[in-house]
Design a protein around this motif. Structure first.
Motif, PDB file in Angstrom:
ATOM      1  N   UNK A 130      41.834  88.562   0.659  1.00 33.93           N
ATOM      2  CA  UNK A 130      42.762  87.850   1.547  1.00 33.93           C
ATOM      3  C   UNK A 130      42.497  86.337   1.535  1.00 33.93           C
ATOM      4  N   UNK A 150      44.883  93.009  -5.811  1.00 27.96           N
ATOM      5  CA  UNK A 150      43.489  93.280  -5.465  1.00 27.96           C
ATOM      6  C   UNK A 150      42.740  92.011  -5.057  1.00 27.96           C
ATOM      7  N   UNK A 176      38.801  97.207   4.223  1.00 30.54           N
ATOM      8  CA  UNK A 176      39.102  95.980   4.973  1.00 30.54           C
ATOM      9  C   UNK A 176      39.538  96.315   6.401  1.00 30.54           C
ATOM     10  N   UNK A 177      40.263  97.430   6.518  1.00 31.43           N
ATOM     11  CA  UNK A 177      40.689  97.882   7.846  1.00 31.43           C
ATOM     12  C   UNK A 177      39.467  98.246   8.695  1.00 31.43           C
ATOM     13  N   UNK A 206      35.350  95.115  -6.696  1.00 33.28           N
ATOM     14  CA  UNK A 206      36.771  94.873  -6.965  1.00 33.28           C
ATOM     15  C   UNK A 206      36.997  93.782  -8.021  1.00 33.28           C
ATOM     16  N   UNK A 216      40.109  99.901  -1.037  1.00 34.03           N
ATOM     17  CA  UNK A 216      39.889  98.517  -0.613  1.00 34.03           C
ATOM     18  C   UNK A 216      40.609  98.231   0.706  1.00 34.03           C
ATOM     19  N   UNK A 217      41.832  98.732   0.821  1.00 32.17           N
ATOM     20  CA  UNK A 217      42.601  98.546   2.053  1.00 32.17           C
ATOM     21  C   UNK A 217      41.898  99.177   3.228  1.00 32.17           C
ATOM     22  N   UNK A 218      41.414 100.416   3.025  1.00 26.36           N
ATOM     23  CA  UNK A 218      40.703 101.137   4.105  1.00 26.36           C
ATOM     24  C   UNK A 218      39.413 100.398   4.468  1.00 26.36           C
ATOM     25  N   UNK A 236      41.921 102.375  -6.099  1.00 22.13           N
ATOM     26  CA  UNK A 236      41.074 101.258  -5.667  1.00 22.13           C
ATOM     27  C   UNK A 236      41.762 100.452  -4.567  1.00 22.13           C
ATOM     28  N   UNK A 237      43.072 100.259  -4.692  1.00 20.73           N
ATOM     29  CA  UNK A 237      43.800  99.525  -3.636  1.00 20.73           C
ATOM     30  C   UNK A 237      43.690 100.258  -2.310  1.00 20.73           C
ATOM     31  N   UNK A 238      43.785 101.575  -2.378  1.00 20.83           N
ATOM     32  CA  UNK A 238      43.704 102.367  -1.142  1.00 20.83           C
ATOM     33  C   UNK A 238      42.304 102.266  -0.527  1.00 20.83           C
ATOM     34  N   UNK A 286      38.981  94.119 -11.600  1.00 15.83           N
ATOM     35  CA  UNK A 286      40.091  93.230 -11.983  1.00 15.83           C
ATOM     36  C   UNK A 286      39.855  92.621 -13.352  1.00 15.83           C
ATOM     37  N   UNK A 322      47.168  99.371   4.172  1.00 11.09           N
ATOM     38  CA  UNK A 322      46.033  98.577   4.679  1.00 11.09           C
ATOM     39  C   UNK A 322      45.797  97.294   3.885  1.00 11.09           C
ATOM     40  N   UNK A 323      46.081  97.331   2.575  1.00 12.59           N
ATOM     41  CA  UNK A 323      45.789  96.139   1.766  1.00 12.59           C
ATOM     42  C   UNK A 323      46.730  94.985   2.131  1.00 12.59           C
TER      43      UNK A 323
END
Lengths: 265, 325
Positions: A137, A134, B115-116, B143, B111-113, B107-109, B147, A23-24
């Motif tokens: 976008x 991280x 944004x999805x 986030x 964050x990805x979810x 955290x990437x997972x 970082x 997803x990222x």
């Protein structure tokens, strides 16, 4: 190779990442697509593709697709030999295509020493940059814009105003219809173009008086510039049926210069 | 080329052998000295020889420790120690990389979810309910904290590692500021805050310094400013013939004089009430000043507090332009 959508003329970005479906990465692709970029991902036919095979696929894709830029992950898989595989792929790309911009996607802060070491191993003018995975976008898009260096034919400033750089025309979107703003031409268009191109590449960056005063006349260049900026605001305001104040759209910053701020709808 | 390790070992072996020979001579002297040699001042000569051998041998052993230092060579223990520390530092860095990667993965997972989910909700055209929007916003907001905190800890490990040398390279400070603004502009915009930056002269040119270190310092300053500003942040880049300066200004409430003396302390956080949920580790400004000083520069602060209408805080980073000779 799977394109996500058709191009709108901004260029093509190749994504080389073993987590191309995560997803990222998809969020970054979505943002790039919304900005008019076409994105392609190196997508192996076999799910167990090794890191070395990724390298071959990536180099083949660059040759076939001739992208305008590459978004390359540093890490390929969990094996310790693949932890920095992306740097090996980067070396091959810079050897074969020294002018191809590459944005390296790191999965953790690189740390000053490692990034310095990688930069030191490249030619001083190699168009290579690093960004944390991280990052938002928006940050990725801004970095790619500068790395690739193209200015699009049409710059959209927010959802209401569009500048056609080639045709030197300004449009305002009202009720889903584009209305041309005839009054913004010549020097006034050049002032707006200067502000818009700076904003497009680096939002927040001020355009100093020294750059803008070349588009004004008379003994008091700064006063003349102020008048032209007022006229630009009035012309846009007339079409949008709005009155632009000092803090709207083009703002004067502490006697240093001007900066563009998109209109909030 | 002198090998201090070899010199040290041989001096100790030979010195030890000579001392042993001296001791044997002294032990044998009363037994055989008188019958073999004629006495001198009523003492047999073998005793003299034994005493001299003991003194020479001991001197050789002492010299094996002191000599290398007098000759400007490192004592073997010091070498071992520094090699060990360097190895320790590398191992720590490697562990940290793994640790950072592994902590970043969940955290990437998430964050990805997030944004999805946001994209799906936005494309559906349905208004996002406030608690859901707040949750999505909170994930995005935390986030950058993560970082910066991870990279602060990483820089701290490097700062405290022994024998780390200062590396200078050509860099464009204006490009570096652009990168920081890229990172914080969307975060500031979320809460209707503005970031403006400029350089004087507008074509700023190149300096010689450590780009990553400066970027790290300025990221910490802009991160702080983004948290505490009311409406806007200004970043100004200037220079004189020997130094360049980065000023990060915000129109926040200002820092009270009794707090300002502590802001560069390690572990100090700007949350003034104990009940506040802390949002920083208190490492940022400590690291920023340590890094600035390491590169021959300085980081200072001036602040005007409310109710003065000109309330603000400004951090000034000054660093040598470092043109190589």
């Amino acid at each position: 190779m799977v394109p996500m959508s058709d191009s709108r003329g901004q260029g093509k970005i190749l994504i080389v990442d073993d987590e191309w479906e995560s997803p990222i990465v998809v969020a970054v692709r979505r943002k790039l697509e919304s900005e008019g970029w076409r994105t392609l991902a190196v997508e192996p036919e076999a799910p167990w593709l090794l890191a070395d095979e990724f390298e071959t696929e990536a180099l083949y894709a660059i040759e076939e697709e001739q992208p305008d830029g590459v978004l390359l992950d540093v890490r390929f898989g969990e094996h310790k030999d693949d932890r920095f595989k992306g740097l090996g792929i980067l070396r091959k790309i810079t050897e074969r295509y020294p002018k191809l911009p590459v944005l390296m996607f790191t999965q953790y802060a690189q740390g000053p020493d490692r990034e310095t070491a990688v930069r030191g191993s490249l030619k001083w003018d190699a168009p290579v940059d690093f960004i944390d995975k991280l990052a938002s976008p928006e940050e990725v898009v801004l970095r790619l814009r500068r790395l690739i260096g193209n200015t699009p034919q049409v710059i959209s400033i927010g959802s209401l105003i569009k500048l056609d750089i080639g045709a030197k025309l300004v449009y305002v979107e009202v009720d889903d219809e584009s209305t041309m703003v005839n009054e913004i031409q010549g020097m006034k268009f050049e002032i707006l173009r200067e502000l818009a191109t700076t904003w497009y590449r680096s939002p927040g960056e001020l355009v100093p008086f020294s750059k803008l005063e070349r588009y004004s006349e008379g003994e008091d260049a700064r006063a003349s510039l102020r008048v032209r900026i007022r006229e630009i605001k009035d012309s846009l305001g007339a079409v949008l049926d709005m009155r632009f104040g000092a803090g709207d759209f083009i703002i004067n910053v502490r006697d240093q210069g001007y900066r563009l701020v998109p209109l909030k709808v | 080329m002198w090998n201090s390790d070899l010199l040290h070992s041989w001096a100790r072996i030979i010195g030890g052998a000579v001392v042993l020979a001296g001791v044997i001579s002294l032990v044998l002297a009363p037994l055989i000295g008188g019958s073999v040699f004629s006495s001198l001042w009523e003492i047999e000569p073998l005793s003299y020889i034994g005493a001299v051998l003991v003194i020479v041998g001991l001197a050789a052993i002492v010299l094996s420790y002191v000599g290398p230092r007098l000759l400007g060579l490192k004592a073997p223990e010091a070498e071992e120690e520094s090699g060990g520390m360097e190895q320790w530092s590398q191992v720590t860095q490697q562990y940290f990389d793994l640790f950072h990667h592994d902590l970043g993965r969940p955290l990437r997972r998430i964050l990805g979810r997030e944004r999805e989910s946001r994209a799906i909700l936005q494309s559906s055209g349905v208004a996002i309910e406030t608690p859901i929007k707040e949750l999505l916003d909170e994930i995005e907001k935390q986030t950058p904290n993560f970082r910066l905190m991870m990279s602060n800890i990483q820089v701290l490990v490097q700062l405290e590692a022994p024998n780390t040398s200062v590396k200078l390279q050509a860099l464009e400070p204006s490009e570096m500021v652009r990168r920081i603004v890229d990172r914080y502009f969307p975060i500031a915009a979320e809460s209707q805050k503005e970031i403006t930056w400029w350089s004087e002269p507008s074509e700023f040119g190149i300096v010689y310094s450590d780009g990553s270190a400066i970027e790290h310092i300025v990221a910490n300053l802009v991160d702080n400013a983004t948290r505490f500003t009311n409406t806007h942040i200004e970043i100004k880049l200037t220079k004189n013939p020997t130094h360049f300066f980065i000023r990060v200004w915000d129109d926040g409430p200002g820092i009270a004089p009794h707090y300002i003396q502590h802001i560069f302390d390690r572990g100090w956080t700007p949350e003034f009430t104990r009940g506040d949920e802390k949002s920083s580790s208190g490492l940022g400004l400590f690291i920023a000043r340590s890094l600035a000083r390491r590169y021959g520069g300085e980081l200072t602060v001036e602040s005007v507090t409310e109710p003065d209408p000109n309330h603000h805080t400004a951090f000034l980073l000054s660093l040598p332009s470092g043109e190589p000779e």
